[in-house]
Structures are given as C-alpha cells and as structure tokens.
Design a protein around this motif. Sequence first.
Motif, PDB file in Angstrom:
ATOM      1  N   SER A  26      -0.344 -24.098  36.705  1.00 38.11           N
ATOM      2  CA  SER A  26      -1.283 -24.915  37.515  1.00 38.11           C
ATOM      3  C   SER A  26      -0.823 -25.416  39.041  1.00 38.11           C
ATOM      4  CB  SER A  26      -1.713 -26.141  36.766  1.00 38.11           C
ATOM      5  OG  SER A  26      -0.719 -26.956  36.857  1.00 38.11           O
ATOM      6  N   ALA A  27      -1.797 -25.681  39.762  1.00 38.49           N
ATOM      7  CA  ALA A  27      -1.531 -26.078  41.140  1.00 38.49           C
ATOM      8  C   ALA A  27      -0.604 -27.436  41.022  1.00 38.49           C
ATOM      9  CB  ALA A  27      -2.880 -26.590  41.897  1.00 38.49           C
ATOM     10  N   ASP A  28      -0.651 -28.416  40.036  1.00 34.37           N
ATOM     11  CA  ASP A  28       0.328 -29.539  40.017  1.00 34.37           C
ATOM     12  C   ASP A  28       1.560 -28.875  39.708  1.00 34.37           C
ATOM     13  OD1 ASP A  28      -1.741 -31.340  40.853  1.00 34.37           O
ATOM     14  OD2 ASP A  28      -2.330 -31.622  38.927  1.00 34.37           O
ATOM     15  N   GLU A  29       1.532 -27.808  38.643  1.00 36.92           N
ATOM     16  CA  GLU A  29       2.868 -27.188  38.103  1.00 36.92           C
ATOM     17  C   GLU A  29       3.708 -26.686  39.387  1.00 36.92           C
ATOM     18  OE1 GLU A  29       2.218 -26.482  33.323  1.00 36.92           O
ATOM     19  OE2 GLU A  29       1.523 -24.983  34.866  1.00 36.92           O
ATOM     20  N   TYR A  30       2.893 -25.874  40.139  1.00 35.50           N
ATOM     21  CA  TYR A  30       3.400 -25.226  41.290  1.00 35.50           C
ATOM     22  C   TYR A  30       3.960 -26.119  42.022  1.00 35.50           C
ATOM     23  CZ  TYR A  30       4.149 -22.270  45.209  1.00 35.50           C
ATOM     24  OH  TYR A  30       4.848 -21.412  46.144  1.00 35.50           O
ATOM     25  N   ALA A  31       3.302 -27.179  42.727  1.00 33.33           N
ATOM     26  CA  ALA A  31       3.666 -28.210  43.540  1.00 33.33           C
ATOM     27  C   ALA A  31       4.844 -28.825  43.193  1.00 33.33           C
ATOM     28  CB  ALA A  31       2.463 -29.150  43.647  1.00 33.33           C
ATOM     29  N   ALA A  32       5.245 -29.050  42.001  1.00 33.28           N
ATOM     30  CA  ALA A  32       6.162 -29.885  41.381  1.00 33.28           C
ATOM     31  C   ALA A  32       7.418 -28.741  41.445  1.00 33.28           C
ATOM     32  CB  ALA A  32       5.936 -30.398  39.868  1.00 33.28           C
ATOM     33  N   PHE A  33       7.068 -27.741  41.106  1.00 35.05           N
ATOM     34  CA  PHE A  33       8.313 -26.732  40.983  1.00 35.05           C
ATOM     35  C   PHE A  33       8.710 -26.123  42.410  1.00 35.05           C
ATOM     36  CE2 PHE A  33       9.257 -22.010  41.553  1.00 35.05           C
ATOM     37  CZ  PHE A  33      10.244 -21.782  40.500  1.00 35.05           C
ATOM     38  N   SER A  34       7.858 -26.194  43.405  1.00 36.38           N
ATOM     39  CA  SER A  34       8.160 -25.744  44.911  1.00 36.38           C
ATOM     40  C   SER A  34       8.514 -26.940  45.874  1.00 36.38           C
ATOM     41  CB  SER A  34       7.005 -24.939  45.530  1.00 36.38           C
ATOM     42  OG  SER A  34       5.735 -25.677  45.407  1.00 36.38           O
ATOM     43  N   GLY A  35       8.247 -28.166  45.284  1.00 28.12           N
ATOM     44  CA  GLY A  35       8.677 -29.344  46.153  1.00 28.12           C
ATOM     45  C   GLY A  35       7.188 -29.370  47.352  1.00 28.12           C
ATOM     46  N   THR A  36       6.094 -29.116  47.256  1.00 27.08           N
ATOM     47  CA  THR A  36       5.079 -29.081  47.901  1.00 27.08           C
ATOM     48  C   THR A  36       4.066 -29.742  47.449  1.00 27.08           C
ATOM     49  OG1 THR A  36       4.065 -27.095  47.164  1.00 27.08           O
ATOM     50  CG2 THR A  36       5.627 -26.810  49.068  1.00 27.08           C
ATOM     51  N   ALA A  37       2.915 -30.158  48.384  1.00 27.44           N
ATOM     52  CA  ALA A  37       2.014 -30.910  48.180  1.00 27.44           C
ATOM     53  C   ALA A  37       0.781 -29.783  47.608  1.00 27.44           C
ATOM     54  CB  ALA A  37       1.383 -31.751  49.163  1.00 27.44           C
ATOM     55  N   VAL A  38      -0.176 -30.228  46.671  1.00 23.86           N
ATOM     56  CA  VAL A  38      -1.336 -29.768  46.245  1.00 23.86           C
ATOM     57  C   VAL A  38      -2.142 -29.567  47.525  1.00 23.86           C
ATOM     58  CG1 VAL A  38      -3.108 -29.299  44.580  1.00 23.86           C
ATOM     59  CG2 VAL A  38      -0.935 -30.230  43.996  1.00 23.86           C
ATOM     60  N   PRO A  39      -2.623 -28.502  47.898  1.00 28.51           N
ATOM     61  CA  PRO A  39      -3.728 -28.093  49.055  1.00 28.51           C
ATOM     62  C   PRO A  39      -4.829 -28.540  48.343  1.00 28.51           C
ATOM     63  CG  PRO A  39      -2.902 -26.024  48.140  1.00 28.51           C
ATOM     64  CD  PRO A  39      -2.082 -27.072  47.454  1.00 28.51           C
ATOM     65  N   PRO A  40      -5.915 -29.193  49.218  1.00 25.73           N
ATOM     66  CA  PRO A  40      -7.118 -29.415  48.862  1.00 25.73           C
ATOM     67  C   PRO A  40      -7.819 -28.306  48.574  1.00 25.73           C
ATOM     68  CG  PRO A  40      -6.786 -29.903  51.259  1.00 25.73           C
ATOM     69  CD  PRO A  40      -5.475 -29.493  50.843  1.00 25.73           C
ATOM     70  N   THR A  41      -8.890 -28.134  47.562  1.00 26.95           N
ATOM     71  CA  THR A  41      -9.640 -27.141  47.280  1.00 26.95           C
ATOM     72  C   THR A  41     -10.836 -27.066  48.300  1.00 26.95           C
ATOM     73  OG1 THR A  41     -10.318 -28.040  45.459  1.00 26.95           O
ATOM     74  CG2 THR A  41      -8.579 -27.032  44.978  1.00 26.95           C
ATOM     75  N   ARG A  42     -11.344 -25.861  48.229  1.00 28.82           N
ATOM     76  CA  ARG A  42     -12.557 -25.689  49.037  1.00 28.82           C
ATOM     77  C   ARG A  42     -13.786 -25.638  48.235  1.00 28.82           C
ATOM     78  NH1 ARG A  42     -10.974 -20.903  53.245  1.00 28.82           N
ATOM     79  NH2 ARG A  42      -9.430 -21.944  54.367  1.00 28.82           N
ATOM     80  N   ARG A  43     -14.701 -26.301  48.641  1.00 30.50           N
ATOM     81  CA  ARG A  43     -16.003 -26.114  47.801  1.00 30.50           C
ATOM     82  C   ARG A  43     -16.888 -25.292  48.366  1.00 30.50           C
ATOM     83  NH1 ARG A  43     -18.595 -30.684  44.164  1.00 30.50           N
ATOM     84  NH2 ARG A  43     -20.401 -29.579  43.566  1.00 30.50           N
ATOM     85  N   TYR A  44     -17.037 -24.315  47.930  1.00 28.21           N
ATOM     86  CA  TYR A  44     -18.050 -23.179  48.420  1.00 28.21           C
ATOM     87  C   TYR A  44     -19.405 -23.551  48.221  1.00 28.21           C
ATOM     88  CZ  TYR A  44     -13.897 -20.695  49.282  1.00 28.21           C
ATOM     89  OH  TYR A  44     -12.609 -20.316  49.952  1.00 28.21           O
ATOM     90  N   PHE A  45     -19.829 -24.153  47.106  1.00 29.00           N
ATOM     91  CA  PHE A  45     -21.339 -24.335  46.661  1.00 29.00           C
ATOM     92  C   PHE A  45     -21.062 -25.625  46.145  1.00 29.00           C
ATOM     93  CE2 PHE A  45     -20.472 -19.787  45.781  1.00 29.00           C
ATOM     94  CZ  PHE A  45     -21.454 -19.243  46.321  1.00 29.00           C
ATOM     95  N   LYS A  46     -22.440 -26.383  46.376  1.00 32.15           N
ATOM     96  CA  LYS A  46     -22.441 -27.636  45.824  1.00 32.15           C
ATOM     97  C   LYS A  46     -23.253 -27.671  44.511  1.00 32.15           C
ATOM     98  CE  LYS A  46     -26.278 -28.826  48.843  1.00 32.15           C
ATOM     99  NZ  LYS A  46     -26.659 -29.944  49.848  1.00 32.15           N
ATOM    100  N   TYR A  47     -23.581 -26.671  44.032  1.00 29.96           N
ATOM    101  CA  TYR A  47     -24.163 -26.265  42.596  1.00 29.96           C
ATOM    102  C   TYR A  47     -23.283 -25.577  41.838  1.00 29.96           C
ATOM    103  CZ  TYR A  47     -28.138 -27.225  45.953  1.00 29.96           C
ATOM    104  OH  TYR A  47     -28.839 -28.147  46.781  1.00 29.96           O
ATOM    105  N   THR A  48     -23.390 -25.827  40.542  1.00 27.49           N
ATOM    106  CA  THR A  48     -22.677 -25.315  39.447  1.00 27.49           C
ATOM    107  C   THR A  48     -23.313 -24.168  38.670  1.00 27.49           C
ATOM    108  OG1 THR A  48     -23.073 -27.002  37.979  1.00 27.49           O
ATOM    109  CG2 THR A  48     -21.013 -27.327  39.238  1.00 27.49           C
ATOM    110  N   ARG A  49     -24.709 -24.181  38.648  1.00 24.14           N
ATOM    111  CA  ARG A  49     -25.613 -23.143  37.774  1.00 24.14           C
ATOM    112  C   ARG A  49     -25.706 -22.016  38.888  1.00 24.14           C
ATOM    113  NH1 ARG A  49     -30.458 -25.662  35.239  1.00 24.14           N
ATOM    114  NH2 ARG A  49     -30.852 -23.598  35.439  1.00 24.14           N
TER     115      ARG A  49
END
Length: 148
Positions: A26-49
């Motif tokens: 997961s992003a959190d696991e990778y950040a902990a493993f690599s010693g980096t911060a989790v980058p903010p995710t982009r939101r391409y759509f404001k709808y989910t359906r």
Amino acid sequence: HGGGPPHHPRRAHQPRVTSSLYELKSADEYAAFSGTAVPPTRRYFKYTRLEDIIDKYPVREGLAPGELDRVREDRRVFAHFLYGFLRYAPHERWTMRQASTHPFLVGGIIQNDTWTPPRDKTADERRHFAAWGGRPPPHAAPPGPPPF
C-alpha cells in the motif's frame, strides 16, 4: 556463469515464495519501507458512478436546445453500452457480438431504459456454466480440442 542474474541461495529463515517474487505494498507501507512521505493522490473525477462521470462531463458551449437533448441521450445510451460489457460476472457480461448490435453503435435509442441483447451461443454457455457453480453440467461433453 551465464548471462542471467547472479544466483543467491535462499537463506534458511526466508519463507519459500511460490507465486511471485514481488509483493504489492500500500502507499503507507511503501512510504514506511522507503522512508518517504505518501504523495497526495490526484482526483480526476468528482463523481464515483460511471453514469455521473459521463453525464456531468462538460458539454460544448453554443449547442441548440435540441442538440443538447441529443447529447444527453447519446451519453445515456453510451453509459448503458459500457455497463453491458463492464459487468464483473462473465455470465452477465455481453459478448462482442451482442455489444455490436447495441443502439450506441447502430444509432438507435433505448426505450424505457431497457435493451435486450440478441442471443449468443457464447453468452448462453457462460450462463449455463455459472448456473452449475463453475462446473460443466453433468450432460456436457468432456473437454476436448477447440473446434476449427
């Protein structure tokens, strides 16, 4: 030694991995493993359906009222078309032959939000297979080579 990667003997305390050499983190696991911060995710759509994403996509400005109605209808038919073969269950998903007759491709409209695809041997086989819990029915022929 040949041109391949160097051989590293497996240590006794390492578990044997048979399915893959890689593990998705997961992003959190990778950040902990690599010693980096989790980058903010982009939101391409404001709808989910899917329907909302298609329907709310901006319409070209300057359309006449009749053209705007046609664009909305086209989008509704397009969403219906996509739902037909994006279904998760294979026995519910349309075959390519069925999808090729959909009103979105042949230029029709869908009355009362219903459209039934034509019968297709592949779709029938999928439904029968699903009805038997993923096993062929007892009267089915044993598997053999594919027909030519």
